[in-house]
Design a protein around this motif. Structure first.
Motif, PDB file in Angstrom:
ATOM      1  N   LEU A 247      12.233  28.267 -46.003  1.00 59.78           N
ATOM      2  CA  LEU A 247      12.956  27.007 -46.120  1.00 59.78           C
ATOM      3  C   LEU A 247      13.330  26.468 -44.741  1.00 59.78           C
ATOM      4  CD1 LEU A 247      13.983  24.995 -48.163  1.00 59.78           C
ATOM      5  CD2 LEU A 247      16.168  26.199 -48.194  1.00 59.78           C
ATOM      6  N   ALA A 248      13.734  27.355 -43.836  1.00 62.42           N
ATOM      7  CA  ALA A 248      14.056  26.902 -42.480  1.00 62.42           C
ATOM      8  C   ALA A 248      12.831  26.305 -41.806  1.00 62.42           C
ATOM      9  CB  ALA A 248      14.608  28.073 -41.658  1.00 62.42           C
ATOM     10  N   ARG A 249      11.669  26.934 -41.994  1.00 60.96           N
ATOM     11  CA  ARG A 249      10.446  26.410 -41.391  1.00 60.96           C
ATOM     12  C   ARG A 249      10.042  25.078 -42.017  1.00 60.96           C
ATOM     13  NH1 ARG A 249       8.735  31.707 -42.302  1.00 60.96           N
ATOM     14  NH2 ARG A 249       7.271  30.951 -43.884  1.00 60.96           N
ATOM     15  N   SER A 250      10.185  24.981 -43.352  1.00 58.85           N
ATOM     16  CA  SER A 250       9.784  23.738 -44.010  1.00 58.85           C
ATOM     17  C   SER A 250      10.683  22.581 -43.629  1.00 58.85           C
ATOM     18  CB  SER A 250       9.788  23.930 -45.531  1.00 58.85           C
ATOM     19  OG  SER A 250      11.111  24.149 -46.003  1.00 58.85           O
ATOM     20  N   GLU A 251      11.924  22.877 -43.219  1.00 61.81           N
ATOM     21  CA  GLU A 251      12.839  21.822 -42.795  1.00 61.81           C
ATOM     22  C   GLU A 251      12.703  21.510 -41.305  1.00 61.81           C
ATOM     23  OE1 GLU A 251      14.781  19.931 -44.670  1.00 61.81           O
ATOM     24  OE2 GLU A 251      13.857  20.917 -46.396  1.00 61.81           O
ATOM     25  N   GLY A 252      11.726  22.127 -40.652  1.00 59.50           N
ATOM     26  CA  GLY A 252      11.442  21.771 -39.265  1.00 59.50           C
ATOM     27  C   GLY A 252      12.078  22.656 -38.218  1.00 59.50           C
TER      28      GLY A 252
END
Length: 327
Positions: A247-252
């Motif tokens: 989720l952290a990666r998908s949020e940039g």
């Protein structure tokens, strides 16, 4: 989905006007003329041309789109449909570490239907944990205290520190209070069993890979043993997969490479047992290229991660730093 914008700039001098079959525009001081817009229709869809550029009375006619424009305007799109969920919950918690187990337990004890998705072997499972006595103030609230006591972890009685070349500083916890020493995998296994007893549906061996908001809540995709795909639905999702989680990666979120630290982990076993302060203390020491800490996993075994900056430390052929701790 592609947004297509044709770029077409007309000549505005007399020759361009003659070619286009129109009267030339008036060109004022500085060569700035009136801007014109032209429409063209294709397949019944109107497309608007970009306005002409100013600054020159003689402009080139552009018949092509700019290189890379299609790529820059390409929009990310979600799948048209998600697989039918195997089950639906009030809350899905992704991540079976201490934070994930705590969140799942509190929510389940509040009357919510909760699923906990966690891999069998966490990436940090081999690392050691040094838990101070202050943790005992929150463990009863989470109903974890009895489970932790039954885990028979090795006691943590304090710290012994050699910092920046100074003499050893021995710090025993006051009032003979103790924390615990353990490896991460064993601690997580104990907490997951405690969460399950509180009503959490623990799905061990299942790692969440994505979460997408839908009209009915959230669709969570996960993978299990052998790469098997799973899908669960939830009204809420709690992401407890850490700062490098999906989720952290998908949020940039991007990792800060300026402070990258390499940990070289090894376990040491004595033929007899550790004695003195080394038996129940966390040992910490700095050296030229970094620092090391060591915790007791049993009377004979210690886990010792050495941390260094790989851009500065010199490593030998076996991966060990050339300038290491003395103790």
């Amino acid at each position: 989905a592609l947004l297509r914008i044709p770029l077409r700039v007309q000549r505005t001098d007399a020759r361009g006007a003659a070619r286009n079959g129109r009267a030339p525009h008036d060109v004022g001081a500085g060569g700035a003329g009136r801007r014109s817009r032209h429409r063209r229709h294709a397949s019944g869809r109107a497309r608007r041309a970009a306005p002409e550029r100013t600054g020159s009375a003689d402009r080139l006619r552009l018949g092509r789109r700019r290189p890379g424009l299609r790529r820059r305007l390409r929009l990310r799109t979600a799948p048209l449909s998600d697989p039918t969920p195997e089950a639906s919950f009030d809350v899905v918690v992704a991540g079976g570490g201490p934070a994930g187990c705590a969140a799942a337990t509190v929510l389940a004890r509040s009357g919510h239907r909760v699923a906990l998705l966690c891999p069998d072997s966490p990436p940090s499972g081999a690392l050691a944990e040094s838990v101070p006595p202050t943790a005992h103030t929150i463990l009863p609230e989470l109903v974890f205290l009895d489970a932790v006591r039954a885990g028979r972890f090795h006691p943590n009685r304090g710290n012994t520190v050699w910092w920046a070349g100074a003499e050893a500083r021995v710090e025993a916890f006051p009032d003979d209070r103790t924390g615990l020493h353990t490896d991460r995998a064993r601690l997580e296994a104990v907490l997951r069993r405690a969460a399950e007893r509180s009503g959490v549906e623990v799905r061990a061996g299942v790692s969440a890979r994505s979460a997408r908001e839908t009209r009915d809540g959230w669709a969570v995709r996960a993978t299990g043993a052998g790469g098997a795909e799973h899908a669960v639905g939830a009204t809420w999702v709690v992401a407890a997969t850490g700062r490098h989680g999906f989720l952290a990666r998908s949020e940039g979120r991007e990792p800060d490479r300026s402070t990258t630290t390499l940990a070289i982990v090894r376990r040491w076993r004595r033929a007899d047992a550790w004695t003195g302060t080394a038996e129940g203390h966390t040992l910490v020491e700095t050296y030229e290229e970094g620092w090391e800490w060591s915790v007791t996993l049993s009377r004979a075994v210690r886990c010792s991660p050495a941390l260094c900056d790989p851009r500065r430390a010199e490593c030998g052929a076996d991966g060990a730093t050339q300038a290491g701790p003395r103790r």
